[in-house]
Design a protein around this motif. Structure first.
Motif, mmCIF file in Angstrom:
data_model
loop_
_atom_site.group_PDB
_atom_site.id
_atom_site.type_symbol
_atom_site.label_atom_id
_atom_site.label_comp_id
_atom_site.label_asym_id
_atom_site.label_seq_id
_atom_site.Cartn_x
_atom_site.Cartn_y
_atom_site.Cartn_z
ATOM 1 N N LEU A 1 9.835 9.281 1.221
ATOM 2 C CA LEU A 1 9.525 7.971 1.813
ATOM 3 C C LEU A 1 10.576 6.927 1.455
ATOM 4 N N GLU B 1 12.903 4.799 4.055
ATOM 5 C CA GLU B 1 12.930 3.333 4.056
ATOM 6 C C GLU B 1 14.337 2.801 3.813
ATOM 7 N N ASN C 1 16.140 2.958 6.996
ATOM 8 C CA ASN C 1 15.413 2.434 8.150
ATOM 9 C C ASN C 1 15.221 3.528 9.195
ATOM 10 N N GLN D 1 13.669 6.134 11.761
ATOM 11 C CA GLN D 1 12.600 6.054 12.744
ATOM 12 C C GLN D 1 11.763 7.336 12.767
ATOM 13 N N HIS E 1 1.419 7.635 4.240
ATOM 14 C CA HIS E 1 2.116 6.434 3.782
ATOM 15 C C HIS E 1 3.396 6.090 4.540
ATOM 16 N N ALA E 2 3.857 6.955 5.413
ATOM 17 C CA ALA E 2 5.115 6.689 6.125
ATOM 18 C C ALA E 2 5.000 5.460 7.013
ATOM 19 N N ARG E 3 6.088 4.704 7.055
ATOM 20 C CA ARG E 3 6.138 3.524 7.922
ATOM 21 C C ARG E 3 6.809 3.832 9.250
ATOM 22 N N CYS E 4 7.233 5.081 9.406
ATOM 23 C CA CYS E 4 7.846 5.505 10.667
ATOM 24 C C CYS E 4 7.109 6.761 11.155
ATOM 25 N N SER E 5 7.506 7.247 12.294
ATOM 26 C CA SER E 5 6.884 8.457 12.836
ATOM 27 C C SER E 5 7.237 9.668 11.985
#
Length: 160
Positions: A104, A108, A111, A113, A140-144
């Protein structure tokens, strides 16, 4: 209009499934002109737990960690050679810590995707430890996140 995917992080564990995910990431990079970072994590979080519960003594833990680092370098070099074979530039990273945390963080920092993970393993001992990390990444991932289950990755890779 900017590209939908410009940066991909692929988690490498050395399993066949993670190598398939690496091949898939290389195919995506070749098709969509995006950057790929392959990340191998030496699971020092689990090693610390084994040490605390007295399953390992300090010396055994250190030796095992060094062995895992060597394996990680070997797997990352293999992934690098696969990318070179297809004319794709790939960045590789050997990290230490909890698998999901480090994957993760890598995503991050770039950045990214998209995070690619290999499908689950047939062998239970590998499946259990990897599936815990996969669940945490998915949660918890902020992307796909894409779980690569494509059965014909090798054939696709050879044709590309």
């Amino acid at each position: 209009m900017s590209a939908l995917i410009t940066d991909i992080v692929v988690a490498i564990s050395g399993s066949d499934a993670s190598i398939n995910a690496a091949k898939y990431s290389i195919l995506l990079a070749k098709s969509y002109n995006c950057r790929v970072t392959a990340v191998y994590v030496v699971d020092t979080a689990t090693l610390r737990q084994l040490l605390l519960t007295k399953i390992f003594i300090e010396e055994e833990s250190h030796e095992y960690e060094e062995s895992l680092k060597a394996n990680g370098q070997r797997y990352l070099q293999y992934v690098r050679s696969l990318a070179e074979e297809k004319g794709v530039e790939i960045h590789t990273e050997l990290r230490s810590g909890a698998i999901y945390t480090e994957v993760l963080k890598a995503a991050e920092e770039r950045n990214a995707q998209l995070i690619l993970l290999g499908g689950w393993e047939i062998r239970r001992d590998q499946r259990d430890s990897i599936s815990v990390a996969h669940r945490e990444i998915l949660h918890h991932a902020r992307c796909s996140v894409l779980i690569v289950k494509e059965r014909d990755v090798d054939a696709l890779f050879k044709r590309a």
